[in-house]
Scaffold this motif. Sequence first.
Motif, PDB file in Angstrom:
ATOM      1  N   THR A 164      32.994  31.971  42.228  1.00 56.25           N
ATOM      2  CA  THR A 164      33.320  32.802  41.071  1.00 56.25           C
ATOM      3  C   THR A 164      34.788  33.193  41.074  1.00 56.25           C
ATOM      4  OG1 THR A 164      31.074  33.692  40.997  1.00 56.25           O
ATOM      5  CG2 THR A 164      32.787  34.972  39.897  1.00 56.25           C
ATOM      6  N   ALA A 165      35.335  33.463  42.261  1.00 58.80           N
ATOM      7  CA  ALA A 165      36.733  33.908  42.364  1.00 58.80           C
ATOM      8  C   ALA A 165      37.714  32.844  41.893  1.00 58.80           C
ATOM      9  CB  ALA A 165      37.045  34.317  43.801  1.00 58.80           C
ATOM     10  N   TRP A 166      37.288  31.588  41.824  1.00 51.79           N
ATOM     11  CA  TRP A 166      38.156  30.519  41.306  1.00 51.79           C
ATOM     12  C   TRP A 166      37.849  30.239  39.839  1.00 51.79           C
ATOM     13  CZ3 TRP A 166      37.721  26.236  45.669  1.00 51.79           C
ATOM     14  CH2 TRP A 166      38.256  26.762  46.867  1.00 51.79           C
ATOM     15  N   GLN A 224      38.897  42.017  40.636  1.00 53.21           N
ATOM     16  CA  GLN A 224      40.243  41.733  41.127  1.00 53.21           C
ATOM     17  C   GLN A 224      40.664  40.298  40.843  1.00 53.21           C
ATOM     18  OE1 GLN A 224      41.366  43.820  45.019  1.00 53.21           O
ATOM     19  NE2 GLN A 224      39.143  43.899  45.057  1.00 53.21           N
ATOM     20  N   CYS A 225      39.736  39.354  40.939  1.00 57.06           N
ATOM     21  CA  CYS A 225      40.130  37.961  40.683  1.00 57.06           C
ATOM     22  C   CYS A 225      40.527  37.791  39.223  1.00 57.06           C
ATOM     23  CB  CYS A 225      39.027  36.992  41.100  1.00 57.06           C
ATOM     24  SG  CYS A 225      37.584  36.921  40.017  1.00 57.06           S
ATOM     25  N   VAL A 226      39.847  38.487  38.308  1.00 57.73           N
ATOM     26  CA  VAL A 226      40.237  38.408  36.902  1.00 57.73           C
ATOM     27  C   VAL A 226      41.563  39.116  36.683  1.00 57.73           C
ATOM     28  CG1 VAL A 226      39.631  39.080  34.543  1.00 57.73           C
ATOM     29  CG2 VAL A 226      37.860  38.228  36.091  1.00 57.73           C
ATOM     30  N   ALA A 267      41.179  33.152  27.410  1.00 59.40           N
ATOM     31  CA  ALA A 267      40.523  34.155  26.572  1.00 59.40           C
ATOM     32  C   ALA A 267      41.510  35.283  26.312  1.00 59.40           C
ATOM     33  CB  ALA A 267      39.269  34.691  27.262  1.00 59.40           C
ATOM     34  N   ASP A 268      41.346  35.956  25.193  1.00 58.77           N
ATOM     35  CA  ASP A 268      42.211  37.093  24.896  1.00 58.77           C
ATOM     36  C   ASP A 268      41.824  38.320  25.707  1.00 58.77           C
ATOM     37  OD1 ASP A 268      43.702  35.736  22.857  1.00 58.77           O
ATOM     38  OD2 ASP A 268      41.981  35.989  21.525  1.00 58.77           O
ATOM     39  N   LEU A 269      40.560  38.372  26.126  1.00 59.81           N
ATOM     40  CA  LEU A 269      40.047  39.544  26.829  1.00 59.81           C
ATOM     41  C   LEU A 269      38.814  39.142  27.613  1.00 59.81           C
ATOM     42  CD1 LEU A 269      40.315  42.730  27.055  1.00 59.81           C
ATOM     43  CD2 LEU A 269      38.624  42.827  25.200  1.00 59.81           C
ATOM     44  N   THR A 270      38.703  39.623  28.851  1.00 65.69           N
ATOM     45  CA  THR A 270      37.482  39.467  29.638  1.00 65.69           C
ATOM     46  C   THR A 270      36.837  40.836  29.785  1.00 65.69           C
ATOM     47  OG1 THR A 270      38.367  37.582  30.882  1.00 65.69           O
ATOM     48  CG2 THR A 270      36.517  38.754  31.861  1.00 65.69           C
ATOM     49  N   ILE A 271      35.530  40.898  29.582  1.00 64.87           N
ATOM     50  CA  ILE A 271      34.809  42.161  29.673  1.00 64.87           C
ATOM     51  C   ILE A 271      33.843  42.104  30.848  1.00 64.87           C
ATOM     52  CG2 ILE A 271      33.343  43.832  28.490  1.00 64.87           C
ATOM     53  CD1 ILE A 271      34.253  42.731  25.857  1.00 64.87           C
ATOM     54  N   PRO A 312      44.257  40.488  29.988  1.00 61.21           N
ATOM     55  CA  PRO A 312      43.700  41.828  30.180  1.00 61.21           C
ATOM     56  C   PRO A 312      42.211  41.802  30.522  1.00 61.21           C
ATOM     57  CG  PRO A 312      44.117  41.423  27.849  1.00 61.21           C
ATOM     58  CD  PRO A 312      44.719  40.274  28.598  1.00 61.21           C
ATOM     59  N   LEU A 313      41.796  42.820  31.246  1.00 67.12           N
ATOM     60  CA  LEU A 313      40.410  42.998  31.668  1.00 67.12           C
ATOM     61  C   LEU A 313      39.914  44.317  31.106  1.00 67.12           C
ATOM     62  CD1 LEU A 313      37.886  42.549  33.507  1.00 67.12           C
ATOM     63  CD2 LEU A 313      39.198  43.665  35.340  1.00 67.12           C
TER      64      LEU A 313
END
Length: 298
Positions: free
Chosen positions: A116-118, A146-148, A127-131, A155-156
């Motif tokens: 997942t971290a990769w 943290q990886c995101v 993507a414009d935003l990860t939620i 932005p997260l």
Amino acid sequence: MIKNILIPVGGLPTDAALLEEAFALARLFAAHIEVLHVRRDPRDDLPLYGESVSAEILQEVVDEAERKAQKTAAAARRMFDEMVARASAIVTERPAEGLAKGNGVSVSWREATGPTAWILPARARFADLTILARPAGEPVDLEVSQCVLFESGRPLLLTGGAMERLDTVAIAWNGSLSSVRAVAGAMGFISRARKASILIADEGPMDALAGVLRGRPRPQPQLLADHLVWHGVQATIHKVGREGQPIGAALVEAAHALNAGLLVMGGYGHSRMREIILGGATRHVLTHPTGCAVLLAH
């Protein structure tokens, strides 16, 4: 402008609430939602068993792990299908088709296998935003968040208990590049805000000295307020006293006092081992309840 939102799902009960909030957010921006399920490859764990374990046992371990992974993926997909039907969303990977139909909200499903971290930050870059979900009163998954935050350049957004109040925004500002990027990443929210506040925290002598040594410029919050006027936003400036509190706690408390539904702030790492060594304010919002959504950028 937010037009493409990434949502990682793990086949957990929290997926439903996360997807529901994502659909509500996508309607604000007529955006596309990409739902990503990452399966862990059980073969990645084989070196942990050592050479003393027979090949037959190792194969049994792999087979059982793959069965569990398939079951989890099926649960995640069922939840996806249920939420899509409930939201009457368009399922498509073609932007033109999604934008042409309905209210402009569309959704797609994607699966991948590996760490997942990769995989997650690599996909988040587009993507414009990860939620990510933050269950009430619980910290987020530090590895995933943290990886995101540090590896995607995007932005997260951490969900919070005030997602219905995203039009009230508090901006934690110290003039750093991370806070500049956070404001840029949150401009879709800030420009729509009914109320916007700029928070300037009393860093204390040690933090102020550290900022000088890192070459961080003075905050100059009035210049930020002037900039936001060009976007039609009249922001007020608030000085935040720490009174012995960690800076992260003081910022969260100030946002709560302003009834903010969204706290915007830069995310900081203090070393090359940033995946495990976080800035104090960043760690606080990742590991403590905030009572509001938090948008972070590094």
